[in-house]
Scaffold this motif. Sequence first.
Motif, PDB file in Angstrom:
ATOM      1  N   ALA A   1       1.435   2.448  -3.743  1.00  0.00           N
ATOM      2  CA  ALA A   1      -0.010   2.834  -3.838  1.00  0.00           C
ATOM      3  C   ALA A   1       0.022   3.974  -3.694  1.00  0.00           C
ATOM      4  CB  ALA A   1      -0.876   1.816  -3.272  1.00  0.00           C
TER       5      ALA A   1
ATOM      6  N   TYR B   1     -12.844  -0.050   4.754  1.00  0.00           N
ATOM      7  CA  TYR B   1     -10.685  -0.107   5.623  1.00  0.00           C
ATOM      8  C   TYR B   1     -10.935   0.199   6.892  1.00  0.00           C
ATOM      9  CZ  TYR B   1      -9.156  -2.447   1.041  1.00  0.00           C
ATOM     10  OH  TYR B   1      -9.040  -3.211  -0.240  1.00  0.00           O
TER      11      TYR B   1
ATOM     12  N   GLN C   1       0.801  -1.005   0.049  1.00  0.00           N
ATOM     13  CA  GLN C   1       0.419  -0.041   0.328  1.00  0.00           C
ATOM     14  C   GLN C   1       1.220   1.397   0.048  1.00  0.00           C
ATOM     15  OE1 GLN C   1      -2.705  -0.633  -1.086  1.00  0.00           O
ATOM     16  NE2 GLN C   1      -4.265  -1.436   0.486  1.00  0.00           N
TER      17      GLN C   1
ATOM     18  N   TRP D   1      -3.221  -1.220  -4.451  1.00  0.00           N
ATOM     19  CA  TRP D   1      -4.406  -1.046  -3.483  1.00  0.00           C
ATOM     20  C   TRP D   1      -5.013  -2.237  -3.890  1.00  0.00           C
ATOM     21  CZ3 TRP D   1     -10.053   0.473  -3.771  1.00  0.00           C
ATOM     22  CH2 TRP D   1     -10.789   1.217  -2.398  1.00  0.00           C
TER      23      TRP D   1
ATOM     24  N   SER E   1      -3.895   1.263   3.806  1.00  0.00           N
ATOM     25  CA  SER E   1      -5.035   0.623   2.714  1.00  0.00           C
ATOM     26  C   SER E   1      -5.581   2.519   2.656  1.00  0.00           C
ATOM     27  CB  SER E   1      -5.669  -0.470   2.555  1.00  0.00           C
ATOM     28  OG  SER E   1      -4.836  -1.149   3.240  1.00  0.00           O
TER      29      SER E   1
ATOM     30  N   GLY F   1      -2.973  -5.569  -2.584  1.00  0.00           N
ATOM     31  CA  GLY F   1      -2.878  -5.431  -0.602  1.00  0.00           C
ATOM     32  C   GLY F   1      -4.109  -4.950   0.160  1.00  0.00           C
TER      33      GLY F   1
ATOM     34  N   ALA G   1      -3.850   4.707   1.029  1.00  0.00           N
ATOM     35  CA  ALA G   1      -4.135   5.062  -0.795  1.00  0.00           C
ATOM     36  C   ALA G   1      -5.499   4.960  -1.346  1.00  0.00           C
ATOM     37  CB  ALA G   1      -3.449   3.672  -1.033  1.00  0.00           C
TER      38      ALA G   1
END
Length: 364
Positions: free
Chosen positions: A165, A264, A162, A191, A233, A194, A236
Amino acid sequence: MKARSRRGRCGETRLLADLAALSPAYFGVVMATGIISLTADALAMPRLAWALFVVNCAMYVVIGLLYVLRMIRFPQHFFGDMVDHLRGPGFFTAVAASSILGSQFLILAGSERAALALWAVAIALWVGLTYTIFTAFTVKEQKPALDQGISGGWLLAVVATQSIAVLGALLANHLAQPYRLELNFLALSMWLWGGMLYIWMMSLIFYRYTFFRFSPGDLTPPYWINMGAMAISTLAGSLLIVNAPDAPYLSSLLPFLKGFTVFYWATGTWWIPMLVILALWRHVYKRFPLKYDPLYWGAVFPLGMYAASTHWMAAAMEFDFLHGLPPAFLYAALIAWSAAFAGLARDLWRRLGAAWASRGGAGR
């Protein structure tokens, strides 16, 4: 003279032993320092952000040199750690550290070249480590049982993915077309990968949590990466939402991006009370000693990343009701960073003092 020579060799031996045993996860120092610096800049604390940026540059160089020296001087230890189920994932801190430092260069120093160079380093390390470590874990003949071979440290692979990303999405805003489209596509792909990797690993970690005996010694600080992996996450995903107007395929995926970004963030938020309760169980109820360990940087990083991700998500999705969380978690991260840095300083002083004592002191 012979006694002094023996003491000198003994001091050198101590330092070499410390180098041989250097934790593969020590780049967590750079990860934690870098994300706190970036969050401080986002929350209008430029002096703190720049001070930590300067410190982070120095630490990245020093740790990098130590790792190269360890690889040359103790290749068996270095590459042995890489294929060890518990220590191997720690190498992914080098990927995340490179990406986060690159983000600092881009945002704080406005240097696209430095950011691109560090992004290239991060990608090269990610490719090499991913296919070396997980191939080795797959083909090894002697493997540990699940409860002895997996920990929250495995999620550093998610953080590393991530982080690429994140920097890719940031760079996309600074480069012209068609590179902007390509960078956003790479960031989107990383992304998604991950996120899938987190689901795979977290299933095993949660299974280990609930169906195997759990002692205070098993609850190592990298378990905070359970939350940190979801926080990065979220970051991103938030940056991809911001970039959607510059990439038609992102615009078409916007409901998906927003939904999974909140997913997330909610998952990371769920982990916070759980991790606090487990920490209290470990150190208060079970009275497990609290002493410096380089792995504690893996607990500092998630606090700073949660502050950063919440700030960016609130901005990207206009969640004004969340604006009180980033400053609170930034201060918590600063307290944790200060404690870990003090522990690092004491640990270095103790090791250097022991080596100096073995040499017999100056002038003897």
